[in-house]
Write a protein that holds these residues in place. Structure first.
Motif, PDB file in Angstrom:
ATOM      1  N   ARG A  73       0.896  -1.161   0.000  1.00  0.00           N
ATOM      2  CA  ARG A  73       0.000   0.000   0.000  1.00  0.00           C
ATOM      3  C   ARG A  73       0.930   1.206   0.000  1.00  0.00           C
ATOM      4  O   ARG A  73       1.654   1.447   0.972  1.00  0.00           O
ATOM      5  CB  ARG A  73      -0.905  -0.023   1.236  1.00  0.00           C
ATOM      6  N   TYR A  74       0.955   1.910  -1.101  1.00  0.00           N
ATOM      7  CA  TYR A  74       1.932   2.994  -1.255  1.00  0.00           C
ATOM      8  C   TYR A  74       1.546   4.244  -0.479  1.00  0.00           C
ATOM      9  O   TYR A  74       0.372   4.576  -0.352  1.00  0.00           O
ATOM     10  CB  TYR A  74       2.093   3.352  -2.741  1.00  0.00           C
ATOM     11  N   ARG A  75       2.565   4.915   0.023  1.00  0.00           N
ATOM     12  CA  ARG A  75       2.327   6.184   0.711  1.00  0.00           C
ATOM     13  C   ARG A  75       1.944   7.274  -0.303  1.00  0.00           C
ATOM     14  O   ARG A  75       1.036   8.055  -0.066  1.00  0.00           O
ATOM     15  CB  ARG A  75       3.586   6.613   1.485  1.00  0.00           C
ATOM     16  N   CYS A  76       2.630   7.305  -1.432  1.00  0.00           N
ATOM     17  CA  CYS A  76       2.422   8.398  -2.389  1.00  0.00           C
ATOM     18  C   CYS A  76       1.360   8.000  -3.402  1.00  0.00           C
ATOM     19  O   CYS A  76       1.395   6.889  -3.949  1.00  0.00           O
ATOM     20  CB  CYS A  76       3.709   8.717  -3.138  1.00  0.00           C
ATOM     21  N   VAL A  77       0.471   8.926  -3.678  1.00  0.00           N
ATOM     22  CA  VAL A  77      -0.635   8.653  -4.598  1.00  0.00           C
ATOM     23  C   VAL A  77      -0.121   8.277  -5.988  1.00  0.00           C
ATOM     24  O   VAL A  77      -0.722   7.446  -6.674  1.00  0.00           O
ATOM     25  CB  VAL A  77      -1.602   9.873  -4.639  1.00  0.00           C
ATOM     26  N   GLN A  78       1.015   8.820  -6.383  1.00  0.00           N
ATOM     27  CA  GLN A  78       1.544   8.573  -7.733  1.00  0.00           C
ATOM     28  C   GLN A  78       1.821   7.103  -8.007  1.00  0.00           C
ATOM     29  O   GLN A  78       1.795   6.663  -9.152  1.00  0.00           O
ATOM     30  CB  GLN A  78       2.849   9.362  -7.950  1.00  0.00           C
ATOM     31  N   ARG A  79       2.115   6.332  -6.960  1.00  0.00           N
ATOM     32  CA  ARG A  79       2.467   4.919  -7.171  1.00  0.00           C
ATOM     33  C   ARG A  79       1.353   3.965  -6.733  1.00  0.00           C
ATOM     34  O   ARG A  79       1.503   2.750  -6.864  1.00  0.00           O
ATOM     35  CB  ARG A  79       3.773   4.566  -6.420  1.00  0.00           C
ATOM     36  N   ARG A  80       0.278   4.519  -6.216  1.00  0.00           N
ATOM     37  CA  ARG A  80      -0.716   3.684  -5.545  1.00  0.00           C
ATOM     38  C   ARG A  80      -1.265   2.552  -6.419  1.00  0.00           C
ATOM     39  O   ARG A  80      -1.453   1.431  -5.948  1.00  0.00           O
ATOM     40  CB  ARG A  80      -1.856   4.563  -5.024  1.00  0.00           C
ATOM     41  N   ALA A  81      -1.478   2.828  -7.710  1.00  0.00           N
ATOM     42  CA  ALA A  81      -2.111   1.824  -8.578  1.00  0.00           C
ATOM     43  C   ALA A  81      -1.209   0.621  -8.857  1.00  0.00           C
ATOM     44  O   ALA A  81      -1.694  -0.463  -9.206  1.00  0.00           O
ATOM     45  CB  ALA A  81      -2.527   2.472  -9.893  1.00  0.00           C
ATOM     46  N   GLU A  82       0.090   0.791  -8.692  1.00  0.00           N
ATOM     47  CA  GLU A  82       1.008  -0.332  -8.976  1.00  0.00           C
ATOM     48  C   GLU A  82       0.661  -1.564  -8.133  1.00  0.00           C
ATOM     49  O   GLU A  82       0.736  -2.697  -8.609  1.00  0.00           O
ATOM     50  CB  GLU A  82       2.458   0.065  -8.663  1.00  0.00           C
ATOM     51  N   ALA A  83       0.298  -1.307  -6.884  1.00  0.00           N
ATOM     52  CA  ALA A  83       0.084  -2.405  -5.936  1.00  0.00           C
ATOM     53  C   ALA A  83      -0.983  -3.370  -6.437  1.00  0.00           C
ATOM     54  O   ALA A  83      -0.843  -4.590  -6.307  1.00  0.00           O
ATOM     55  CB  ALA A  83      -0.285  -1.841  -4.565  1.00  0.00           C
ATOM     56  N   GLY A  84      -2.057  -2.827  -7.024  1.00  0.00           N
ATOM     57  CA  GLY A  84      -3.156  -3.664  -7.490  1.00  0.00           C
ATOM     58  C   GLY A  84      -2.732  -4.589  -8.627  1.00  0.00           C
ATOM     59  O   GLY A  84      -3.135  -5.764  -8.671  1.00  0.00           O
ATOM     60  N   TYR A  85      -1.913  -4.073  -9.534  1.00  0.00           N
ATOM     61  CA  TYR A  85      -1.445  -4.915 -10.656  1.00  0.00           C
ATOM     62  C   TYR A  85      -0.578  -6.068 -10.157  1.00  0.00           C
ATOM     63  O   TYR A  85      -0.669  -7.194 -10.646  1.00  0.00           O
ATOM     64  CB  TYR A  85      -0.661  -4.075 -11.672  1.00  0.00           C
ATOM     65  N   VAL A  86       0.256  -5.766  -9.180  1.00  0.00           N
ATOM     66  CA  VAL A  86       1.158  -6.815  -8.685  1.00  0.00           C
ATOM     67  C   VAL A  86       0.370  -7.831  -7.848  1.00  0.00           C
ATOM     68  O   VAL A  86       0.591  -9.041  -7.960  1.00  0.00           O
ATOM     69  CB  VAL A  86       2.350  -6.208  -7.919  1.00  0.00           C
ATOM     70  N   LEU A  87      -0.589  -7.352  -7.069  1.00  0.00           N
ATOM     71  CA  LEU A  87      -1.417  -8.269  -6.282  1.00  0.00           C
ATOM     72  C   LEU A  87      -2.172  -9.217  -7.221  1.00  0.00           C
ATOM     73  O   LEU A  87      -2.276 -10.423  -6.968  1.00  0.00           O
ATOM     74  CB  LEU A  87      -2.403  -7.479  -5.416  1.00  0.00           C
TER      75      LEU A  87
END
Ligand code: ARG
Length: 294
Positions: A103-117
């Protein structure tokens, strides 16, 4: 220098013949959309445009290096609009096949987590969990043998440490980072094998330095001249240590301990504050391919 410390010094530099490489499985993401278009750490300035062909060739060399060392590299597709996704290591931590997402702190990277999950789910990793608290994956969680070292101070929420311990079933040791230049644990500490690390003491709060000194009295102590190239953002298989080509002093320290340094030029990624380990997530206990016998 007295005779005793001279002896200790000499013993410390005798290369050890008993080091062993263990084959690993890594997840990597190509730098198809890699760029510096926002600033979320001290290294990034958007005027500093990325040379993408150079970035691509450095990434490809890193993949080839791992494969030549006998490791398995799996690749997740890059996503347009997510310029930091090449640093896929920040999107999770996998132990015994069990996956904790980020769960990313910065909004700019937040969407990455969903793709990897989603990738974890589709590729048979166990109990993929979307975490409750901010954690930036192997950016801040480093596995050393049976223990997980966990960074906080800039990115990962300290409450994520207990969450990781519960989900992954390993003890987690909290370490506090104090220098914004070393904002993720993996910029200030590198894991060499199941009981050895290298680190930059100045990047840690005094109490964390004490913990590290107690836990790892034989640690390799790194210096700014190497860490400024993200020299500690290294990947080791227990014998071969893939590290930035510019971290020459650290390479010498490792060779003196019996490791085999494998220098790779990964300098294009410094523009984003990322390095070799940031681009290499280890999938511990990943079964799919090994079961097939490849
Ligand atoms: N620009 C990225 C960020 O600030 C770089 C991440 C590098 N990853 C790392 N584990 N240090 O999030």
């Amino acid at each position: 220098m007295g005779p005793e410390s001279a002896l200790e010094d000499a013993v410390g530099t005798v290369p050890r013949a008993d080091r062993r490489a263990h084959p690993r499985t890594y997840l990597m993401c190509p730098p198809t959309y890699f760029d510096v278009v926002y600033t979320i750490n001290d290294w990034m300035s958007p005027g500093d445009r990325v040379d993408r062909p150079r970035a691509l060739s450095q990434w490809a060399t890193l993949v080839d290096t791992y494969r030549a060392l006998g490791h398995q590299v799996l690749v997740i597709d890059a996503v347009e609009g997510l310029p930091d996704m090449v640093f896929v290591t920040d999107s999770g931590v996998v132990v015994d096949g069990v996956a904790l997402g980020a769960r990313y702190r910065c909004v700019q990277r937040r969407a990455e987590a969903g793709y990897v999950l989603q990738w974890f789910r589709e590729n048979g990793l166990l109990r993929p969990r979307s975490p409750r608290y901010v954690n930036e994956g192997e950016g801040d969680f480093l596995v050393v043998g049976d223990v997980i070292l966990a960074g906080t101070g800039f990115r990962s929420d300290p409450r994520s440490h207990a969450e990781a311990a519960a989900h992954l079933g390993r003890p987690v040791v909290t370490l506090t980072l104090v220098n914004p230049h070393y904002y993720h644990l993996n910029t200030a500490l590198g894991v060499l094998d199941d009981s050895t690390i290298a680190y930059l003491p100045a990047a840690f709060a005094p109490e964390s330095r004490l913990v590290l000194r107690r836990m790892f009295p034989d640690a390799v102590i790194a210096e700014h001249s190497d860490t400024q190239w993200l020299g500690l953002n290294l990947v080791s298989d227990g014998l071969h240590v893939v590290l930035p080509a510019q971290a020459t002093r650290l390479a010498g320290q490792l060779a003196a301990r019996g490791y085999h340094p494998v220098p790779v030029d990964y300098s294009e990624y410094l523009k984003a504050g990322g390095g070799i380990k940031c681009s290499t997530m280890e999938l511990r206990g990943f079964r799919r391919f090994s079961e097939m016998g490849s």
